[in-house]
Design an enzyme around this catalytic site. Structure first.
Site, short mmCIF file in Angstrom:
data_model
loop_
_atom_site.label_atom_id
_atom_site.label_comp_id
_atom_site.label_asym_id
_atom_site.label_seq_id
_atom_site.Cartn_x
_atom_site.Cartn_y
_atom_site.Cartn_z
N ASP A 2 -4.93 -7.62 1.90
CA ASP A 2 -5.94 -7.21 0.92
C ASP A 2 -7.35 -7.69 1.30
O ASP A 2 -7.51 -8.77 1.85
CB ASP A 2 -5.56 -7.80 -0.45
CG ASP A 2 -6.26 -7.07 -1.57
OD1 ASP A 2 -6.80 -5.98 -1.34
OD2 ASP A 2 -6.27 -7.61 -2.69
N ASN A 50 -1.48 3.10 -4.48
CA ASN A 50 -2.62 3.42 -3.61
C ASN A 50 -2.92 4.93 -3.56
O ASN A 50 -4.00 5.34 -3.10
CB ASN A 50 -2.40 2.89 -2.18
CG ASN A 50 -2.58 1.39 -2.06
OD1 ASN A 50 -2.02 0.75 -1.17
ND2 ASN A 50 -3.36 0.79 -2.95
C1 FPP Z 1 -5.84 -3.25 1.16
O1 FPP Z 1 -7.23 -3.51 1.24
C2 FPP Z 1 -5.33 -2.70 2.42
C3 FPP Z 1 -4.67 -1.51 2.55
C4 FPP Z 1 -4.42 -0.59 1.42
C5 FPP Z 1 -4.16 -1.02 3.85
C6 FPP Z 1 -4.00 -2.03 4.94
C7 FPP Z 1 -3.35 -1.39 6.11
C8 FPP Z 1 -3.44 -1.81 7.39
C9 FPP Z 1 -4.25 -2.98 7.82
C10 FPP Z 1 -2.68 -1.07 8.45
C11 FPP Z 1 -1.22 -1.32 8.40
C12 FPP Z 1 -0.51 -0.43 9.29
C13 FPP Z 1 0.78 -0.61 9.74
C14 FPP Z 1 1.41 0.44 10.57
C15 FPP Z 1 1.52 -1.83 9.38
P1 FPP Z 1 -8.14 -2.90 0.07
O2 FPP Z 1 -8.58 -1.54 0.49
O3 FPP Z 1 -7.39 -2.98 -1.21
O4 FPP Z 1 -9.37 -3.89 0.03
P2 FPP Z 1 -10.27 -4.18 -1.27
O5 FPP Z 1 -9.34 -4.89 -2.23
O6 FPP Z 1 -11.35 -5.07 -0.74
O7 FPP Z 1 -10.76 -2.86 -1.78
#
Ligand code: FPP
Length: 221
Positions: A2, A50
């Site tokens: 996150d 999501n």
């Molecule tokens: C949350 O941050 C993150 C995600 C929804 C996706 C994370 C995915 C990856 C790093 C790639 C993983 C891929 C594989 C194949 C394992 P956020 O967008 O919620 O951040 P925020 O809370 O600051 O908005």
């Protein structure tokens, strides 16, 4: 994983750049876990909630996951990592991504060093609902519904309950992650945003875990 969006916004970049930067964090954490001898590592890549994100971000995340699996499965394979998935395979997950998931799983299925479970289109409540649905479909009698029976119907019945959960980005929530499995897990929260996460942060979380006293509801002898 996150904090990708906030990491990007702090730099005046689109949120998707934060996800892109999260790839290095993920692979450094995987290497750190291998160094530690961790046998099971689970990452939350996309939740059942999501889908509520802007359509462009969802589309980006689908392509990004597909691209990571294509570009990096061989190096995970060389490191002896078995790639597994938990989550719902509904019609919203693009066919091409499902194919890449199947290929990654098939390629690495005999590996023994560590299992990297990718929670994709995963929700803890959905997992429990799906387990109950398959119990009912099996015709299990009310008296035969037990914790063991539910566990047998989770997405990966062989996956042990996590010892440690690390949540990044200064949020103090579980957010629908492994609700059944987390009953006695130790939780460590860090303010580090996911793209800045490195193996040293994982090591620090493990040190914190080692200071905890786990009683599983019992009392010390
Ligand atoms: C949350 O941050 C993150 C995600 C929804 C996706 C994370 C995915 C990856 C790093 C790639 C993983 C891929 C594989 C194949 C394992 P956020 O967008 O919620 O951040 P925020 O809370 O600051 O908005």
């Amino acid at each position: 994983m996150d904090g990708n969006g906030r990491w990007a916004q702090k730099r005046g970049l689109p949120r998707t750049e934060g996800h892109a930067a999260g790839e290095e964090a993920l692979f450094d954490a995987v290497d750190g876990a291998l160094e530690l001898g961790v046998r099971w590592l689970t990452v939350y890549a996309f939740s059942t909630e999501n889908w509520r994100r802007p359509v462009d971000e969802v589309r980006y995340l689908m392509g990004f996951n597909e691209s990571i699996l294509t570009r990096r499965r061989d190096e995970l394979h060389e490191r002896g990592v078995r790639i597994a998935f938990i989550g719902r395979r509904d019609w919203r997950v693009p066919r091409r991504l499902v194919t890449r998931m199947d290929e990654a799983r098939e390629l690495t299925k005999a590996n023994k060093t560590m299992t990297l479970t990718i929670a994709f289109n995963y929700g803890g409540r959905a997992e429990i609902v799906d387990a109950v649905r398959s119990l009912v479909a099996e015709g299990v009698k009310p008296d035969d519904v037990s914790e063991k029976a539910i566990r047998r119907h989770l997405y990966d019945p062989k996956m042990p309950d996590p010892d440690l959960v690390v949540r990044t980005s200064g949020e103090y929530r579980i957010s629908n992650f492994l609700l059944w499995e987390l009953a006695y897990s130790e939780l460590v929260f860090t303010d580090v945003l996911w793209p800045d996460f490195r193996r040293e942060h994982l090591f620090e979380a493990v040190r914190e875990y080692q200071r905890r006293d786990r009683r599983f509801g019992a009392v010390e002898p």
